[in-house]
Design a protein around this motif. Structure first.
Motif, mmCIF file in Angstrom:
data_model
loop_
_atom_site.group_PDB
_atom_site.id
_atom_site.type_symbol
_atom_site.label_atom_id
_atom_site.label_comp_id
_atom_site.label_asym_id
_atom_site.label_seq_id
_atom_site.Cartn_x
_atom_site.Cartn_y
_atom_site.Cartn_z
ATOM 1 N N THR A 1 64.656 46.911 48.555
ATOM 2 C CA THR A 1 63.402 46.302 48.967
ATOM 3 C C THR A 1 62.422 46.307 47.805
ATOM 4 O O THR A 1 62.533 47.103 46.883
ATOM 5 C CB THR A 1 62.765 47.065 50.144
ATOM 6 N N ILE B 1 60.000 34.939 45.968
ATOM 7 C CA ILE B 1 60.806 35.435 47.089
ATOM 8 C C ILE B 1 61.951 34.449 47.302
ATOM 9 O O ILE B 1 61.712 33.300 47.657
ATOM 10 C CB ILE B 1 59.965 35.554 48.384
ATOM 11 N N SER C 1 65.715 35.301 52.148
ATOM 12 C CA SER C 1 65.368 36.727 52.171
ATOM 13 C C SER C 1 64.740 37.115 53.493
ATOM 14 O O SER C 1 64.020 36.339 54.114
ATOM 15 C CB SER C 1 64.365 37.052 51.058
ATOM 16 N N VAL D 1 61.961 39.300 55.297
ATOM 17 C CA VAL D 1 60.655 39.789 54.871
ATOM 18 C C VAL D 1 59.935 40.430 56.056
ATOM 19 O O VAL D 1 59.845 39.828 57.125
ATOM 20 C CB VAL D 1 59.791 38.630 54.308
ATOM 21 N N THR E 1 59.388 40.719 61.362
ATOM 22 C CA THR E 1 60.373 40.409 60.337
ATOM 23 C C THR E 1 60.719 38.930 60.404
ATOM 24 O O THR E 1 61.072 38.423 61.461
ATOM 25 C CB THR E 1 61.636 41.268 60.523
ATOM 26 N N ILE F 1 53.667 42.923 51.775
ATOM 27 C CA ILE F 1 54.885 42.623 52.529
ATOM 28 C C ILE F 1 56.052 43.340 51.880
ATOM 29 O O ILE F 1 55.999 43.703 50.706
ATOM 30 C CB ILE F 1 55.160 41.111 52.612
ATOM 31 N N LYS F 2 57.095 43.524 52.657
ATOM 32 C CA LYS F 2 58.320 44.168 52.150
ATOM 33 C C LYS F 2 59.420 43.109 52.163
ATOM 34 O O LYS F 2 59.711 42.516 53.203
ATOM 35 C CB LYS F 2 58.691 45.341 53.049
ATOM 36 N N VAL F 3 60.007 42.869 51.001
ATOM 37 C CA VAL F 3 61.078 41.875 50.867
ATOM 38 C C VAL F 3 62.409 42.629 50.733
ATOM 39 O O VAL F 3 62.572 43.458 49.851
ATOM 40 C CB VAL F 3 60.862 40.977 49.632
ATOM 41 N N LYS G 1 66.353 42.334 49.976
ATOM 42 C CA LYS G 1 67.316 41.416 49.375
ATOM 43 C C LYS G 1 68.565 42.168 48.977
ATOM 44 O O LYS G 1 68.533 43.358 48.691
ATOM 45 C CB LYS G 1 66.721 40.663 48.203
#
Length: 120
Positions: free
Chosen positions: A28, A66, A70, A72, A79, A114-116, A118
């Protein structure tokens, strides 16, 4: 009986090793973004049909920041999946999809973290 126990122990070790490797592959990153909202009900840049999936949590992103596809996590929204792009979505800006104009206007513009998620 000993063979069965040994086989079971090996299977458990293999399965537990697999779950750890899946977790290790997901990483993340936290990003500060400006989040606006929109309420289009057509197809996204990736071809996802919002009319068929009106409750889907979708965001528009700059794919250089981003990657499309993905997952997010967005505070106050949940989410979502990055499935769309936009002409004014440049840099650290996201556009959050809502089903109605009223919901989009209620969201307004926010500066959030925000939290991405991947895959490596």
């Amino acid at each position: 009986m000993k063979k069965i126990l040994m086989t079971l122990a090996v299977a458990i070790l293999i399965i537990s090793g697999m779950s750890n490797s899946v977790e290790a592959q997901t990483k993340t990153k936290t990003i500060k973004v400006s989040a606006t909202a929109y309420c289009e009900m057509g197809r996204t840049a990736t071809g996802y049909n919002l009319k068929k999936h009106p409750k889907a949590k979708v965001i528009a992103v700059d794919p250089r920041v981003i990657p499309l596809g993905s997952k997010v996590k967005i505070p106050g929204y949940g989410t979502a999946i990055a499935r769309d792009t936009g002409g004014y979505i440049k840099g650290k800006i996201i556009d959050v999809h809502f089903k109605t104009r009223h919901q989009a206007l209620k969201w307004g513009r926010k500066h959030i973290k925000i939290k991405v998620y991947k895959k490596k």
